[in-house]
Design a protein around this motif. Structure first.
Motif, PDB file in Angstrom:
ATOM      1  N   PHE A  18       2.528  -5.031   8.065  1.00 18.19           N
ATOM      2  CA  PHE A  18       2.472  -4.244   6.827  1.00 18.19           C
ATOM      3  C   PHE A  18       3.610  -4.663   5.908  1.00 18.19           C
ATOM      4  O   PHE A  18       4.655  -5.134   6.367  1.00 18.19           O
ATOM      5  N   ALA A  19       3.414  -4.470   4.618  1.00 17.92           N
ATOM      6  CA  ALA A  19       4.438  -4.806   3.639  1.00 17.92           C
ATOM      7  C   ALA A  19       5.668  -3.916   3.808  1.00 17.92           C
ATOM      8  O   ALA A  19       6.794  -4.354   3.592  1.00 17.92           O
ATOM      9  N   SER A  20       5.446  -2.651   4.196  1.00 14.38           N
ATOM     10  CA  SER A  20       6.545  -1.701   4.355  1.00 14.38           C
ATOM     11  C   SER A  20       6.063  -0.530   5.193  1.00 14.38           C
ATOM     12  O   SER A  20       4.876  -0.409   5.503  1.00 14.38           O
ATOM     13  N   GLU A  21       6.990   0.377   5.508  1.00  8.97           N
ATOM     14  CA  GLU A  21       6.625   1.601   6.228  1.00  8.97           C
ATOM     15  C   GLU A  21       5.672   2.429   5.376  1.00  8.97           C
ATOM     16  O   GLU A  21       4.704   2.996   5.880  1.00  8.97           O
ATOM     17  N   ASP A  22       5.938   2.502   4.071  1.00  8.91           N
ATOM     18  CA  ASP A  22       5.056   3.254   3.170  1.00  8.91           C
ATOM     19  C   ASP A  22       3.653   2.660   3.157  1.00  8.91           C
ATOM     20  O   ASP A  22       2.659   3.397   3.129  1.00  8.91           O
ATOM     21  N   ASP A  23       3.562   1.336   3.171  1.00  6.54           N
ATOM     22  CA  ASP A  23       2.257   0.675   3.189  1.00  6.54           C
ATOM     23  C   ASP A  23       1.492   1.079   4.444  1.00  6.54           C
ATOM     24  O   ASP A  23       0.299   1.385   4.389  1.00  6.54           O
ATOM     25  N   PHE A  24       2.170   1.076   5.598  1.00  4.55           N
ATOM     26  CA  PHE A  24       1.524   1.499   6.844  1.00  4.55           C
ATOM     27  C   PHE A  24       1.019   2.932   6.727  1.00  4.55           C
ATOM     28  O   PHE A  24      -0.130   3.225   7.048  1.00  4.55           O
ATOM     29  N   GLN A  25       1.885   3.847   6.257  1.00  5.10           N
ATOM     30  CA  GLN A  25       1.509   5.259   6.159  1.00  5.10           C
ATOM     31  C   GLN A  25       0.333   5.458   5.200  1.00  5.10           C
ATOM     32  O   GLN A  25      -0.579   6.231   5.486  1.00  5.10           O
ATOM     33  N   GLN A  26       0.341   4.755   4.063  1.00  7.19           N
ATOM     34  CA  GLN A  26      -0.754   4.880   3.105  1.00  7.19           C
ATOM     35  C   GLN A  26      -2.069   4.367   3.686  1.00  7.19           C
ATOM     36  O   GLN A  26      -3.113   5.018   3.542  1.00  7.19           O
ATOM     37  N   LYS A  28      -2.828   4.152   6.830  1.00  5.67           N
ATOM     38  CA  LYS A  28      -3.222   5.055   7.919  1.00  5.67           C
ATOM     39  C   LYS A  28      -3.899   6.300   7.346  1.00  5.67           C
ATOM     40  O   LYS A  28      -4.945   6.730   7.843  1.00  5.67           O
ATOM     41  N   GLN A  29      -3.325   6.877   6.279  1.00  2.72           N
ATOM     42  CA  GLN A  29      -3.906   8.073   5.660  1.00  2.72           C
ATOM     43  C   GLN A  29      -5.297   7.798   5.099  1.00  2.72           C
ATOM     44  O   GLN A  29      -6.153   8.672   5.108  1.00  2.72           O
ATOM     45  N   ARG A  30      -5.519   6.589   4.594  1.00  5.13           N
ATOM     46  CA  ARG A  30      -6.817   6.236   4.020  1.00  5.13           C
ATOM     47  C   ARG A  30      -7.816   5.798   5.093  1.00  5.13           C
ATOM     48  O   ARG A  30      -8.950   5.453   4.774  1.00  5.13           O
ATOM     49  N   GLY A  31      -7.409   5.797   6.365  1.00  3.22           N
ATOM     50  CA  GLY A  31      -8.298   5.417   7.462  1.00  3.22           C
ATOM     51  C   GLY A  31      -8.534   3.922   7.563  1.00  3.22           C
ATOM     52  O   GLY A  31      -9.510   3.490   8.170  1.00  3.22           O
ATOM     53  N   LEU A  32      -7.639   3.124   6.994  1.00  8.94           N
ATOM     54  CA  LEU A  32      -7.804   1.672   7.004  1.00  8.94           C
ATOM     55  C   LEU A  32      -7.214   1.016   8.245  1.00  8.94           C
ATOM     56  O   LEU A  32      -7.518  -0.143   8.525  1.00  8.94           O
ATOM     57  N   VAL A  33      -6.379   1.729   8.975  1.00  9.01           N
ATOM     58  CA  VAL A  33      -5.777   1.179  10.191  1.00  9.01           C
ATOM     59  C   VAL A  33      -6.620   1.650  11.368  1.00  9.01           C
ATOM     60  O   VAL A  33      -6.720   2.849  11.627  1.00  9.01           O
ATOM     61  N   GLN A  34      -7.255   0.693  12.045  1.00 11.49           N
ATOM     62  CA  GLN A  34      -8.122   1.004  13.176  1.00 11.49           C
ATOM     63  C   GLN A  34      -7.809   0.089  14.343  1.00 11.49           C
ATOM     64  O   GLN A  34      -7.338  -1.026  14.160  1.00 11.49           O
ATOM     65  N   CYS A  35      -8.124   0.561  15.526  1.00 11.28           N
ATOM     66  CA  CYS A  35      -7.957  -0.237  16.736  1.00 11.28           C
ATOM     67  C   CYS A  35      -8.941  -1.414  16.691  1.00 11.28           C
ATOM     68  O   CYS A  35     -10.126  -1.202  16.427  1.00 11.28           O
ATOM     69  N   PRO A  36      -8.486  -2.628  16.948  1.00  9.82           N
ATOM     70  CA  PRO A  36      -9.398  -3.772  16.934  1.00  9.82           C
ATOM     71  C   PRO A  36     -10.364  -3.795  18.117  1.00  9.82           C
ATOM     72  O   PRO A  36     -11.348  -4.517  18.084  1.00  9.82           O
TER      73      PRO A  36
END
Length: 172
Positions: A18-26, A28-36
């Protein structure tokens, strides 16, 4: 660039960039981070050691492998390796090691790349090929448990194989 060790609700461990911690959190909140492996969106960060790039160094010699004696207690089931030593099949929590997860994902991607997705027409397409109504080709798709049973009873070889969503697309 921030590299995070992540874990889904199913216990699969993977890495995310991720570009930053904020990028990860954003994301994650939008449901874009998923288990592969299982596409679970309930992702948590794990503790990880920081990576410090302090310049090039000579690579350290690989540590020799140590085989556990059969009298040593083991938290995980073990399987023989090609060298005859034992290696863990799963960790103490029952999860496969990351190398096994990566191998499974690579195999799933190979299956996706070498088969045609016929979706919910799977049972009909398999029957048409079996009866010679169309040429045989490697296919995948969805079938109900009842359809799968009927195909097997007709002598049509099928293999239920749950493919992770991440196998169907490229990772960025």
């Amino acid at each position: 660039m921030k590299v995070l060790d992540l874990q889904c609700g199913g216990g699969h461990v993977f890495e995310g960039w991720f570009a930053s911690e904020d990028d990860f959190q954003q994301q994650k909140q939008r449901g874009l981070v998923q288990c592969p492996l299982c596409a679970d969106a309930h992702i948590e960060k794990r503790l990880s050691a920081p990576r410090l790039n302090l310049g090039a160094r000579e690579p350290a010699a690989a540590a020799p492998s140590v085989a556990l004696s059969s009298s040593a207690p083991s938290a995980a089931p073990r399987a023989p390796s090609a060298e005859g030593n034992s290696r863990p099949v799963a960790d103490a929590g029952g999860m496969p090691p990351p190398a096994l997860q990566a191998a499974w994902l690579a195999l799933a991607r190979k299956i996706v790349a070498s088969t045609e997705d016929v979706g919910e027409r799977f049972a009909q397409e398999a029957r048409r090929m079996h009866h010679g109504e169309q040429p045989e080709r490697p296919i995948r798709g969805q079938a109900t448990p009842q359809e799968t049973l009927e195909l097997l009873e007709e002598g049509i070889a099928v293999l239920p194989l749950p493919l992770p969503a991440a196998a169907k697309e490229t990772l960025q």
